[in-house]
Design an enzyme around this catalytic site. Structure first.
Site, PDB file in Angstrom:
ATOM      1  N   LYS B  76     -31.033  52.719  18.946  1.00 41.40           N
ATOM      2  CA  LYS B  76     -30.362  53.254  20.129  1.00 41.40           C
ATOM      3  C   LYS B  76     -30.680  54.744  20.192  1.00 41.40           C
ATOM      4  O   LYS B  76     -30.688  55.423  19.149  1.00 41.40           O
ATOM      5  CB  LYS B  76     -28.856  53.016  19.991  1.00 41.40           C
ATOM      6  N   SER B 151     -22.218  50.440  25.843  1.00 41.84           N
ATOM      7  CA  SER B 151     -23.296  51.352  26.126  1.00 41.84           C
ATOM      8  C   SER B 151     -24.628  51.009  25.440  1.00 41.84           C
ATOM      9  O   SER B 151     -25.654  51.535  25.851  1.00 41.84           O
ATOM     10  CB  SER B 151     -22.887  52.758  25.693  1.00 41.84           C
ATOM     11  N   SER B 175     -19.075  49.093  22.497  1.00 42.87           N
ATOM     12  CA  SER B 175     -20.463  49.316  22.914  1.00 42.87           C
ATOM     13  C   SER B 175     -21.523  48.529  22.154  1.00 42.87           C
ATOM     14  O   SER B 175     -22.675  48.513  22.557  1.00 42.87           O
ATOM     15  CB  SER B 175     -20.806  50.803  22.834  1.00 42.87           C
TER      16      SER B 175
END
Lengths: 478, 486
Positions: B76, B151, B175
């Site tokens: 990420k 997210s 997330s």
């Protein structure tokens, strides 16, 4: 109307740790800009603070020295404001739960009285960087070497009443942190800075007047002057029927006045909240006792001991214990002098401090070893040299010409104590000055001093003065 | 090759049936072919990946390999990667190249994993749809008109679309788990403090936790094994031995004696009926495996979302204060003075959702509001944690839906923050309590994946992984491949 000032000081002490309070970067002073700022100090994305244990030890040491409560649990909070030399947009400090609370120190004032001053709290925090406004052609440079340097902020109660007391308090804290070895006390480098909160009120009134804060004073002399100026300024305003504005002011040493700092548009809201990156700091008994075991003899105790053990006056003991290094020096002199404490005090306080002062040196850089000075005092005591000759020996030792015995030997300064030798010189002097001898015998007593002078001159001051007096008197009568 | 799991690939790599370089090359080509539409990656680091892969091959040959050596993964874009842009999905950090590696990145690299690049995400991890990214939305591989969740939407989509077998994510309020649910993969948010936060761009420091995203619980176990552990650079990281997660999954087995609690509050209004039915069927699988499933109560569950939206923005407003245009990141053109520099750099650098949270956070920390909001929220946070503690006196795990609906349409909730926030209604409380939570595929509704969330007691990751692994041994939802990704 009679006015009374109410003064409280906030002193920022830079702790003498090797690395910063939340990072491993060095705290050394004077490095080229931004060479001692690591990712943490720069506030890069993703970095996290880790508390420096040594800084905690030092804070606890201070707390123990002022007989304060050491918080078993204290909390680091974030204090927010935007400024280019504050990399994270917040300063990590302690807010609601500081590490040290409710301590005190005792001031020994010049009039001989003692005054207890309360210390509300002392908390750990990180310093900001420095904005450099010169040399960037109208722009501002940022140096983050200082960012993250550990500070202990020491907040006094509003117990101080005069500029002199304030300066004495500042000196006291300075002495204390240097004794404890937690701060180098260097005022020029900003390692010991002071803010003063000042207000005035009519004598007898309980409530405090509106206060102003004088920021960032880094000299004992200036703090006294700045506060004195501020007190007068406030009294003038009040007596003219005006009102004191609560504000932050700066002291301009060149003009000897305080003036308002760039005014803040609104009241600051720092939005403190506990720093979620740092767990509450929990100290156990073993840690605190471990620190206690490292406490040196503190200035007040040392002062009392000097008075008791060496028979010194409060004044003498106060000066000699004002610096740990000076006190240590003094004790070494006493030891080398075979316990001549009073004599040692006289020499250290007058000749030694005078010489240091003249050359702008502090005791740590004293060129004269304590053992040499003590050795010289021993020679005064055993009659090898007189007090007067000793000054010459002192100067030679100061210049590095060896210890007292070496100087006495090399310069032939040994005192003449042989009565026959002195008698021969007296005879010579009398023979050389028949006229004066005649006048003396005719009743002009004042000429006795003349003969003494001639004898001392003939011996280059080495003759034992008492013996000279005795022998001369006898021979003149004869 | 791309449909294989990490465990399967690991075996092939160790056998020498495939080389790490071939594998990396194949997936990089696949990313190049498919990611234009998907937008799961912000940065692809092909060159670095191939170099890492060659080193992995050397280690595989010399016998120094770990189970992750040569396994392609993606990070990420919230994790700092030395020499590679670390944008956090924001214009603010678009120009930022990190000078150091996050602990998670460092550990996975040390284990021999090969990073193919940095995945898309909601800006500063603030969002539940991956639509707040400066780099544009990520599409859900199951339906390109729908969001992948957020997210960690890029990581989820990349794993679901078989671009990588595993990826890292972070989870502040759901997330990892919510996008895992919406894309049909498995994601684990570990106990707060299990994985170091060093080098992970902070959103809400007391809630943020990194974790693995993969297609199976077994793969999550392999990734977590490398990620977890004490790190002296993170003061909130817990110094506690890391168990052998994969060992807990060994062999075939059942879940006899396992007590699973289903919080009644997680099945109440707001939950899509079809999702609920799907969850009920998944719970039946657990019963069939021998687990005892019973109802429990979390009386303060309804307070989790409001508490979260006080505390997370409060911390975010503070954590994001450092982005001021002074030292790194976005700086406005020709600032007139300092204030102008601050205002325009931040106005230009942050998107609307980030600004909304900075404003909320600044407000709740302000003098006069602190007690009513921040302090009160902290008190309620303790009550929420207490609910879980009580529940874990009765049961070993909690189970329920990961998210109240399946993946929603792009743009559908963008103008309705509250509905968007409710997407994390079941996951947020787990962060507030600091507990580990896992989402695994539980079935489909109208062709879209549904996730089941499991929550364990502190440091019970092994138990979560074991339960999910037994479920996956009994089901094949996790093997379903999105259309066009086979």
């Amino acid at each position: 109307m009679e006015w009374e000032a109410v003064i409280g000081l906030e002193i920022h002490v830079q702790l003498a740790t090797r690395s910063k309070v939340f990072s491993g970067a060095s705290t050394r002073y004077g490095a080229p800009p931004n060479t001692q700022a690591c990712a943490i100090d720069l506030g890069l994305p993703g970095v996290l603070p880790v508390l420096n244990e040594e800084a905690v030890r030092m804070a606890v040491k201070f707390g123990l020295a002022i007989e304060a409560e050491i918080a078993r649990r204290s909390v680091f909070a974030r204090k927010h404001y935007f400024y280019p030399d504050l990399p994270k947009g917040y300063q990590i400090s302690q807010y609601e739960l500081p590490i040290v609370r409710h301590g005190h120190v005792t001031l020994h004032l010049e009039d001989g009285t003692a005054k207890r001053v309360g210390i509300t709290r002392a908390h750990l925090e990180e310093d900001a960087g420095k904005s450099v406004h010169e040399g960037f052609g109208g722009l501002t440079g940022i140096d983050l070497n200082r960012a993250g340097t550990p500070l202990l902020e020491i907040v006094s109660e509003p117990d101080l009443r005069t500029p002199q007391e304030a300066a004495a308090y500042m000196r006291k804290i300075h002495t204390l942190v240097r004794y404890l070895g937690i701060c180098d006390g260097n005022l020029q480098e900003g390692n010991f800075r002071c803010d003063a909160n000042v207000s005035v009120r009519p004598v007898g009134q309980e409530a405090f007047g509106t206060r102003t804060e004088i920021k960032n004073v880094n000299s004992f002399r200036f703090i006294e002057k700045a506060i004195a100026y501020e007190i007068e300024r406030q009294i003038d305003i009040l007596e003219a029927g005006g009102r004191v504005v609560q504000e932050t002011r700066l002291y301009d040493a060149a003009k000897g006045e305080t003036r308002p700092m760039r005014s803040k548009e609104e009241a600051e809201d720092y939005r403190y909240f506990p720093d979620p990156d740092l767990l509450p700091l929990v100290l156990d008994e073993a840690f605190i006792e471990g620190v206690r075991a490292t406490l040196p003899e503190l200035p007040d105790a040392k002062r009392a001991r000097f008075m008791e053990q060496y028979g010194l006056s409060a004044y003498e003991a106060g000066i000699l214990t004002g610096e740990r290094a000076l006190a240590d020096y003094y004790e070494q002199v006493v030891e080398a002098a075979g316990g001549e404490a009073k004599l040692a005090a006289n020499w250290v306080l007058s000749e030694l401090l005078g010489a240091l002062n003249k050359e702008g040196l502090d005791i740590e850089r004293c060129p004269l070893p304590a053992g040499h000075l003590g050795g010289m005092l021993r020679r005064i005591q055993d009659g090898t040299i007189s007090g007067k000759i000793a000054k010459e020996v002192f100067e030679a030792m100061w210049r590095g010409e060896g210890d007292a015995d070496a100087v006495i030997e090399a310069k032939g300064l040994r005192q003449i104590t042989d009565p026959e030798a002195i008698g021969r010189i007296v005879d010579q002097v009398l023979a050389q000055h028949p006229q004066q001898l005649e006048q003396y015998r005719a009743g002009k007593d004042k000429l006795f001093g003349f003969f003494v002078g001639q004898v001392m001159k003939a011996t280059r001051g080495r003759a034992n003065p008492q013996q000279v007096n005795e022998i001369l008197r006898r021979k003149l009568q004869g | 090759m791309h449909t294989r799991t990490i465990a399967e690939l690991s075996a092939l790599l160790h056998e020498g049936a495939v080389s790490a370089e071939e594998l990396a090359q194949a997936l990089l080509e696949r990313i190049q072919r498919l990611d234009g539409d998907l937008n799961a990656f912000i940065t692809v680091t092909a060159e670095e990946a191939l170099a890492q892969a060659r080193e992995a091959d050397r280690r595989l040959r010399s016998g120094e390999a770990t189970p992750l050596t040569g396994i392609p993964i993606a990070h990420k874009d919230i994790f700092c990667t030395r020499g590679v842009r670390t944008s956090c999905g924001s214009r603010m950090l678009d120009p930022f190249v990190a000078p150091y590696d996050a602990t998670v990145v460092e550990r996975l690299a040390a284990a021999g994993a090969v990073s193919l690049g940095k995945t898309n995400m909601d800006e500063f991890a603030m969002g539940s749809s991956n639509e707040t990214s400066y780099y544009g939305p990520v599409r859900n591989p199951w339906d390109p008109e729908r969001v992948p969740g957020g997210s960690s939407g890029g990581s989820a989509a990349a794993v679901a679309a078989r671009l990588v077998p595993g990826a890292t994510g972070t989870d502040t309020g759901g997330s990892i788990r919510q996008p895992a649910a919406l894309t049909g993969i498995t994601g684990l948010k570990p106990t707060y403090g299990r994985v170091s936060r060093w080098g992970m761009v902070a959103f809400a420091s007391s809630l943020d936790q990194a974790g693995p995203m993969a297609r199976t619980a077994e793969d999550c176990a392999l990734l977590l094994q490398a990620m977890a552990g004490f790190d002296p650079r993170d003061s909130t990281c817990v110094d506690r031995p890391v168990p052998d997660y994969r060992a807990a999954l060994a062999g075939e087995g059942d879940l006899k004696g396992l007590r699973i609690g289903v919080p009644r509050e997680w099945l109440e209004e707001g939950l899509d009926g079809k999702v609920r039915a799907c969850v009920e069927r998944a719970l039946q699988v657990y019963r069939d495996l021998g687990a005892e499933v019973r109802e429990v109560r979390l009386p303060n569950a309804h307070l989790a979302v409001p508490v979260y939206y006080v505390l997370a923005p409060a911390e975010a407003s503070s954590n994001l204060a450092r982005y001021d245009g002074v030292r790194y990141g976005h700086r406005c053109q020709d600032p007139r003075d300092l204030t102008d520099l601050y205002k325009r750099s931040r106005a230009e650098g942050f998107g609307p959702e980030v600004k909304r949270r900075i404003m909320i956070g600044t407000y709740v920390l302000s003098a006069g509001y602190y007690d009513a909001y921040y302090l009160k929220a902290q008190q309620v946070r303790r009550l929420i944690a207490q609910d879980f503690r009580r529940a874990f006196q009765e049961v070993d795990l909690l189970a329920g839906p990961t998210s109240p609906t399946t993946a929603f349409r792009l743009g559908e909730r963008l103008d309705d923050p509250v509905t968007m926030y409710l997407s994390d209604i079941y996951t947020i409380a787990v962060n507030l309590a600091g507990l580990p939570g896992l989402s695994h595929p539980a079935g489909f509704v109208d062709g879209l994946p549904v996730g089941l969330q499991l929550v364990g007691d502190y440091f019970e990751e092994a138990r979560l992984l074991e339960a999910a692994h037994r479920f996956q041994q009994a089901t094949d939802w996790h093997r379903r491949v999105p259309p066009g990704c086979a």
